[in-house]
Design a protein around this motif. Structure first.
Motif, short mmCIF file in Angstrom:
data_model
loop_
_atom_site.label_atom_id
_atom_site.label_comp_id
_atom_site.label_asym_id
_atom_site.label_seq_id
_atom_site.Cartn_x
_atom_site.Cartn_y
_atom_site.Cartn_z
N GLY A 1 -20.20 -5.85 -12.40
CA GLY A 1 -19.38 -4.90 -11.66
C GLY A 1 -17.89 -4.98 -11.91
N VAL A 2 -17.46 -5.47 -13.08
CA VAL A 2 -16.02 -5.48 -13.35
C VAL A 2 -15.49 -4.06 -13.36
N ALA A 3 -14.24 -3.91 -12.96
CA ALA A 3 -13.63 -2.57 -12.90
C ALA A 3 -13.19 -2.10 -14.27
N GLY A 4 -13.01 -3.03 -15.20
CA GLY A 4 -12.58 -2.62 -16.53
C GLY A 4 -12.44 -3.80 -17.47
N ILE A 5 -12.39 -3.49 -18.77
CA ILE A 5 -12.15 -4.48 -19.81
C ILE A 5 -10.99 -3.96 -20.65
N PHE A 6 -9.92 -4.72 -20.72
CA PHE A 6 -8.69 -4.29 -21.37
C PHE A 6 -8.31 -5.31 -22.44
N ARG B 1 -17.91 -12.93 -5.98
CA ARG B 1 -18.82 -11.99 -5.32
C ARG B 1 -19.69 -12.71 -4.29
N GLN B 2 -20.15 -13.91 -4.64
CA GLN B 2 -20.97 -14.68 -3.70
C GLN B 2 -20.17 -15.04 -2.45
N ALA B 3 -18.86 -15.23 -2.62
CA ALA B 3 -17.99 -15.57 -1.49
C ALA B 3 -17.60 -14.34 -0.67
N GLY B 4 -18.01 -13.17 -1.12
CA GLY B 4 -17.75 -11.96 -0.37
C GLY B 4 -16.53 -11.17 -0.79
N PHE B 5 -15.86 -11.59 -1.86
CA PHE B 5 -14.68 -10.86 -2.32
C PHE B 5 -15.11 -9.66 -3.17
N GLN B 6 -14.61 -8.48 -2.80
CA GLN B 6 -14.93 -7.27 -3.53
C GLN B 6 -13.72 -6.71 -4.27
N THR B 7 -12.69 -7.53 -4.41
CA THR B 7 -11.47 -7.11 -5.10
C THR B 7 -11.79 -6.67 -6.53
N PRO B 8 -11.28 -5.50 -6.97
CA PRO B 8 -11.54 -5.07 -8.34
C PRO B 8 -11.03 -6.08 -9.35
N VAL B 9 -11.80 -6.31 -10.40
CA VAL B 9 -11.43 -7.26 -11.45
C VAL B 9 -11.26 -6.50 -12.76
N LEU B 10 -10.06 -6.61 -13.34
CA LEU B 10 -9.80 -6.04 -14.65
C LEU B 10 -9.72 -7.20 -15.64
N VAL B 11 -10.68 -7.28 -16.54
CA VAL B 11 -10.70 -8.35 -17.54
C VAL B 11 -9.67 -8.02 -18.62
N VAL B 12 -8.70 -8.93 -18.81
CA VAL B 12 -7.67 -8.77 -19.84
C VAL B 12 -7.93 -9.85 -20.88
N THR B 13 -8.40 -9.46 -22.04
CA THR B 13 -8.96 -10.45 -22.96
C THR B 13 -8.55 -10.20 -24.41
N ALA B 14 -8.59 -11.27 -25.19
CA ALA B 14 -8.38 -11.15 -26.63
C ALA B 14 -9.68 -10.76 -27.33
N GLY B 15 -10.77 -10.80 -26.60
CA GLY B 15 -12.05 -10.41 -27.18
C GLY B 15 -13.22 -11.03 -26.44
N VAL B 16 -14.30 -10.27 -26.32
CA VAL B 16 -15.54 -10.78 -25.74
C VAL B 16 -16.69 -10.35 -26.64
N SER B 17 -17.76 -11.10 -26.59
CA SER B 17 -18.95 -10.74 -27.35
C SER B 17 -19.65 -9.56 -26.69
N ASP B 18 -20.53 -8.90 -27.45
CA ASP B 18 -21.29 -7.79 -26.88
C ASP B 18 -22.08 -8.23 -25.65
N LEU B 19 -22.72 -9.40 -25.75
CA LEU B 19 -23.54 -9.89 -24.65
C LEU B 19 -22.69 -10.15 -23.42
N SER C 1 -5.60 -11.71 1.72
CA SER C 1 -6.71 -10.77 1.87
C SER C 1 -6.39 -9.38 1.33
N GLY C 2 -5.09 -9.10 1.11
CA GLY C 2 -4.72 -7.76 0.66
C GLY C 2 -4.57 -7.61 -0.84
N VAL C 3 -5.06 -8.57 -1.62
CA VAL C 3 -4.95 -8.46 -3.08
C VAL C 3 -5.65 -7.19 -3.56
N SER C 4 -4.95 -6.37 -4.33
CA SER C 4 -5.49 -5.08 -4.77
C SER C 4 -6.34 -5.19 -6.02
N ILE C 5 -6.00 -6.15 -6.89
CA ILE C 5 -6.69 -6.26 -8.17
C ILE C 5 -6.49 -7.66 -8.76
#
Length: 218
Positions: A105-110, A78-96, A54-58
């Protein structure tokens, strides 16, 4: 480069590339003093780890999880009630997809092309309450976000609108089939396509999206 003078940050790595996530976990724990509470490659595994810790920070989340996309994990979490910040670490995502991530509500895209040191800095900034979006990488996304909802939302066909009207009336798939003179299976298949188009998973979510974004078409 261990930040021993600061509180440990508990993080979960979700990436289907085992070598990448194991190497990243070792680097972050050894060089930056972060605490890896778990690492996995699927949404189901990630949710199980979150339930046990339950103490996961990110959460560090890859977008491409082979059989699924990272957006699916975010929605289910989110539907399960988890509000833990999510930082997406990706090789690439489309604009959409980037727009969808921002709306979810992601905290960031890296981007993965950056160094582990830069990632560590991003992690600490996100845990500190910042929202991290790389302006050089997401300029086209910002332009898309600035567009009107009518431009961004998927268009509805005549059949889509008919199905939505029946759903809003509370009709079952069987009853809709009787109204349209088609099988219940055909209705369910059409509903699945509509769910995918509008990015929802349940009838309740479908009703919400319909009322918020398509009321004028119904």
């Amino acid at each position: 480069m261990n930040d021993s003078g600061t509180d440990k940050i508990d993080l979960l790595i979700v990436d289907d590339h085992v070598m990448f996530r194991e190497g990243l976990a070792r680097s972050l724990e050894r060089d930056f003093g972060l605490n890896i509470v778990g690492q996995c490659g699927t949404s189901a595994e990630a949710l199980a780890i979150l339930r046990q810790n339950s103490g996961v920070s990110i959460v560090l989340l890859d977008m491409d999880l082979r059989a699924e996309r990272g957006t699916a994990f975010i929605q289910v979490a989110r539907q399960a009630g988890f509000q833990t910040p999510v930082l997406v670490v990706t090789a690439g995502v489309s604009d959409l997809e980037a727009v969808q991530l921002i709306r979810n509500g992601v905290a960031g895209i890296f981007h993965k092309e950056h160094s582990t040191e830069a990632l560590c800095s991003a992690i600490r900034r996100v845990v500190g309450g910042e929202r991290l979006l790389e302006t050089d990488y997401l300029q086209s996304v910002f332009r898309a976000v600035a567009q009107t909802e009518d431009t961004l939302r998927p268009g509805l066909t005549s059949r889509d609108r008919t199905l939505l009207r029946f759903i809003l009336e509370g009709l079952t798939s069987k009853a809709i089939g009787q109204q349209l003179d088609v099988s219940e299976g055909t209705v369910k298949a059409s509903l699945r396509q509509l769910f995918d188009k509008l990015g929802v998973r349940t009838r309740a979510q479908l009703v919400k999206v319909a009322l918020e974004n398509y009321r004028d078409e119904l």
